[in-house]
Enzyme design. Sequence first.
Site, PDB file in Angstrom:
ATOM      1  N   CYS A  81      -2.135  -9.312  -0.576  1.00 23.19           N
ATOM      2  CA  CYS A  81      -1.217  -8.496   0.222  1.00 23.19           C
ATOM      3  C   CYS A  81       0.240  -8.926  -0.019  1.00 23.19           C
ATOM      4  O   CYS A  81       0.730  -8.835  -1.132  1.00 23.19           O
ATOM      5  CB  CYS A  81      -1.616  -8.532   1.694  1.00 23.19           C
ATOM      6  SG  CYS A  81      -0.831  -7.241   2.694  1.00 23.19           S
ATOM      7  N   HIS A 179      -6.956  -6.361   1.317  1.00 28.36           N
ATOM      8  CA  HIS A 179      -7.477  -7.588   1.925  1.00 28.36           C
ATOM      9  C   HIS A 179      -8.950  -7.737   1.563  1.00 28.36           C
ATOM     10  O   HIS A 179      -9.807  -7.120   2.209  1.00 28.36           O
ATOM     11  CB  HIS A 179      -7.318  -7.530   3.452  1.00 28.36           C
ATOM     12  CG  HIS A 179      -5.909  -7.661   3.908  1.00 28.36           C
ATOM     13  ND1 HIS A 179      -5.303  -8.879   4.100  1.00 28.36           N
ATOM     14  CD2 HIS A 179      -4.972  -6.724   4.177  1.00 28.36           C
ATOM     15  CE1 HIS A 179      -4.052  -8.699   4.487  1.00 28.36           C
ATOM     16  NE2 HIS A 179      -3.820  -7.391   4.538  1.00 28.36           N
ATOM     17  N   GLU A 181     -10.884 -10.123   2.187  1.00 29.49           N
ATOM     18  CA  GLU A 181     -11.598 -10.760   3.300  1.00 29.49           C
ATOM     19  C   GLU A 181     -11.947  -9.774   4.402  1.00 29.49           C
ATOM     20  O   GLU A 181     -12.732 -10.095   5.303  1.00 29.49           O
ATOM     21  CB  GLU A 181     -10.769 -11.926   3.859  1.00 29.49           C
ATOM     22  CG  GLU A 181      -9.601 -11.539   4.727  1.00 29.49           C
ATOM     23  CD  GLU A 181      -8.343 -11.088   3.986  1.00 29.49           C
ATOM     24  OE1 GLU A 181      -7.314 -10.885   4.656  1.00 29.49           O
ATOM     25  OE2 GLU A 181      -8.393 -10.930   2.740  1.00 29.49           O
TER      26      GLU A 181
END
Length: 201
Positions: A81, A179, A181
Amino acid sequence: MKENQKIVIIDYGAGNIQSIKFAIKRLGFEAILSSDAEQIRQADKVIFPGVGEAGSAMKMLRSTGLDELIPKLEQPVLGICLGMQLMCTHSEEGNTTGLGIFDADVKRFDNSVKVPQIGWNQITNLNSHLFDNVKNGEYVYLVHSYYVPECADEIARTEYGVNYSTALHRDNFYGVQFHPEKSSKTGEQILENFLKLDLRN
């Protein structure tokens, strides 16, 4: 993939660190958070996260000397990001000079689209081992108001008003705008692929 490899998440006060740490733990690995130059240098893999504003994030990097350290790292480095955006030459956000790893300028989305872009979008034109076992057109999770226009370092693309580079690669440096994650199984696969990279053997 080394089972006992040392994974360091750079800790410079720019958010989303714990969620990345947990995602790595779900893959069976431990990551440490550190701003210590020697620990970062000695890592097998380095993750450079970021949530927030480019200008203040760069100030934090400069205050610790990390702005000098990161571009000199030789192991695989993954910017996420804002981390990816800071690895570029310049950002319109705060008229910020970046680390200059990727030869690209970061632009703000214009008013033809809702800003920030929040939610799931597709990645296409995949061109890297970072995307092994990831299908073209898979969805990932994004939250951002600024983007990297298509450039020579592009390894994945997303369309949101314009086509833009949603992932970058140059030498040992990788960056993703999304992202991983927070991107379910697709993001987990991408993180696992990053942990499998071995550029020093």
